[in-house]
Design an enzyme around this catalytic site. Structure first.
Site, PDB file in Angstrom:
ATOM      1  N   LYS A 289      37.346  34.249  42.335  1.00 40.87           N
ATOM      2  CA  LYS A 289      38.131  33.036  42.090  1.00 40.87           C
ATOM      3  C   LYS A 289      37.534  31.800  42.759  1.00 40.87           C
ATOM      4  O   LYS A 289      36.720  31.898  43.668  1.00 40.87           O
ATOM      5  CB  LYS A 289      39.592  33.247  42.505  1.00 40.87           C
ATOM      6  CG  LYS A 289      40.368  34.032  41.446  1.00 40.87           C
ATOM      7  CD  LYS A 289      41.837  34.172  41.732  1.00 40.87           C
ATOM      8  CE  LYS A 289      42.503  34.957  40.591  1.00 40.87           C
ATOM      9  NZ  LYS A 289      43.919  35.265  40.891  1.00 40.87           N
TER      10      LYS A 289
ATOM     11  N   ARG B 215      42.960  43.617  42.590  1.00 34.60           N
ATOM     12  CA  ARG B 215      42.475  43.396  41.219  1.00 34.60           C
ATOM     13  C   ARG B 215      41.066  42.798  41.277  1.00 34.60           C
ATOM     14  O   ARG B 215      40.892  41.713  41.833  1.00 34.60           O
ATOM     15  CB  ARG B 215      43.442  42.452  40.503  1.00 34.60           C
ATOM     16  CG  ARG B 215      43.110  42.150  39.057  1.00 34.60           C
ATOM     17  CD  ARG B 215      44.160  41.201  38.479  1.00 34.60           C
ATOM     18  NE  ARG B 215      43.907  40.885  37.085  1.00 34.60           N
ATOM     19  CZ  ARG B 215      43.108  39.900  36.682  1.00 34.60           C
ATOM     20  NH1 ARG B 215      42.505  39.131  37.557  1.00 34.60           N
ATOM     21  NH2 ARG B 215      42.929  39.674  35.400  1.00 34.60           N
TER      22      ARG B 215
HETATM   23  C1  8Y4 Z   1      36.711  33.826  38.095  1.00 33.41           C
HETATM   24  C2  8Y4 Z   1      37.231  34.995  37.652  1.00 33.41           C
HETATM   25  C3  8Y4 Z   1      37.551  32.747  38.337  1.00 33.41           C
HETATM   26  C4  8Y4 Z   1      38.577  35.101  37.429  1.00 33.41           C
HETATM   27  C5  8Y4 Z   1      38.897  32.853  38.092  1.00 33.41           C
HETATM   28  C6  8Y4 Z   1      39.426  34.033  37.637  1.00 33.41           C
HETATM   29  C7  8Y4 Z   1      45.751  37.489  38.778  1.00 33.41           C
HETATM   30  C8  8Y4 Z   1      46.325  38.176  37.703  1.00 33.41           C
HETATM   31  C9  8Y4 Z   1      44.767  36.866  36.975  1.00 33.41           C
HETATM   32  C10 8Y4 Z   1      46.265  37.713  40.085  1.00 33.41           C
HETATM   33  C11 8Y4 Z   1      47.806  39.265  39.069  1.00 33.41           C
HETATM   34  C12 8Y4 Z   1      41.546  35.150  37.219  1.00 33.41           C
HETATM   35  C13 8Y4 Z   1      45.994  38.212  35.232  1.00 33.41           C
HETATM   36  C14 8Y4 Z   1      42.921  34.791  36.806  1.00 33.41           C
HETATM   37  N1  8Y4 Z   1      44.762  36.680  38.309  1.00 33.41           N
HETATM   38  N2  8Y4 Z   1      47.339  39.062  37.836  1.00 33.41           N
HETATM   39  N3  8Y4 Z   1      45.692  37.765  36.582  1.00 33.41           N
HETATM   40  N4  8Y4 Z   1      47.294  38.618  40.177  1.00 33.41           N
HETATM   41  N5  8Y4 Z   1      48.813  40.121  39.255  1.00 33.41           N
HETATM   42  N6  8Y4 Z   1      40.761  34.075  37.376  1.00 33.41           N
HETATM   43  O1  8Y4 Z   1      45.850  37.139  41.092  1.00 33.41           O
HETATM   44  O2  8Y4 Z   1      41.185  36.284  37.369  1.00 33.41           O
HETATM   45  S1  8Y4 Z   1      43.740  36.035  35.845  1.00 33.41           S
END
Ligand code: 8Y4
Length: 271
Positions: free
Chosen positions: A214, A248
């Site tokens: 993130k 996750r």
């Molecule tokens: C790079 C990779 C930059 C991924 C941003 C991201 C969460 C989630 C997501 C979380 C739960 C993401 C579906 C966002 N984040 N579900 N989901 N908790 N429970 N962004 O933190 O991965 S998606």
């Protein structure tokens, strides 16, 4: 495979958005995602999180039938060869019901069942539910998020959603909570949440976190999204040390080893 929430669980992310498994038609798309699911299982994932809708800022809304076409055939296909716990990343009641029928185990809802019909759908399905905190909505949540006390406010929100879930008839034993790293939080607020993560274990419910790759990690290290593995492992270890039960992640192989050390330590502390 049964879910054991008394240990540290690694949830591997599978995105079924077309940019992730690009287009050779529907069959090829499911087939590619299925190979990816096999890979994550082989790498040692404890849970798979399957999502068909991007929550990135500015991402387009996905119609319910499209979200179903992306996720449900994949869940059905995984179920033909594996009993690994499957989480459906959705906020839509129709997708929750279809995923439950297809053999999913967990509803992972970044809206914490606040969408119309979601509380009832989750109650009817009988699946576990992850209630995640988000301030605002994905398109605008990162423009100037504000809190007086981020840990207290996220905690109050989660308490309200726990109460709403219980009132809707969802058993407490089915609930999981998540402070929602990056969902309407500045870097400073994300760090304050990580620092106070242990407070979320006081509910006596499993705690889930998603920090992998993130932007908070990018802001600290100056690295692009595909160069954040070391930072992601560090954050995963910190979260697990603070008592998180489900992490996750995108990089399952590496996280398995990193968290094996934390798990070994916790087993010696608490045999
Ligand atoms: C790079 C990779 C930059 C991924 C941003 C991201 C969460 C989630 C997501 C979380 C739960 C993401 C579906 C966002 N984040 N579900 N989901 N908790 N429970 N962004 O933190 O991965 S998606």
């Amino acid at each position: 495979m049964k879910l054991d929430l008394n240990k540290i669980n690694i949830m591997g992310v599978i995105n079924t958005t077309p940019d992730s498994f690009s287009d050779g038609g529907r069959f090829v798309q499911t087939d590619t995602a299925l190979e990816y699911a096999r890979k994550l299982i082989d790498e040692g994932a404890d849970i798979l999180d399957i999502g068909g809708e991007s929550t990135r800022p500015g991402a387009a809304e996905v119609p319910v039938d499209e979200e179903i076409r992306r996720t449900i055939p994949l869940i059905e296909a995984i179920r033909r060869f594996s009993s690994i716990p499957i989480s459906i990343d959705t906020s839509k009641p129709e997708v929750m019901r279809a995923a439950a029928d297809a053999g999913a185990d967990i509803i992972n809802d970044v809206w914490a069942l606040r969408r119309e019909g979601a509380l009832q759908a989750a109650a009817d399905c009988g699946l576990r539910v992850c209630l995640m905190h988000m301030q605002g909505s994905p398109d605008s949540m990162q423009d100037n998020p504000q809190y007086d006390h981020v840990v207290a406010e996220v905690s109050e929100f989660l308490q309200q959603r726990i109460d709403a879930a219980l009132a809707a008839g969802i058993e407490r034993s089915r609930l999981i909570i998540d402070p929602g790293f990056g969902f309407g939080k500045t870097l400073q607020q994300n760090l304050q949440l990580l620092d106070g993560l242990d407070e979320f274990t006081l509910y006596g419910l499993p705690v889930m976190v998603g920090i992998s790759r993130k932007s908070m990690l990018g802001l600290i290290t100056g690295k692009d999204v595909d160069q954040r593995l070391a930072a992601s492992l560090s954050a995963a270890v910190i979260a697990a040390m603070s008592g998180a039960n489900i992490i996750r992640v995108h990089d399952v192989t590496e996280t398995v080893d990193a968290l094996a050390i934390v798990q070994a330590l916790q087993t010696v502390q608490n045999p």
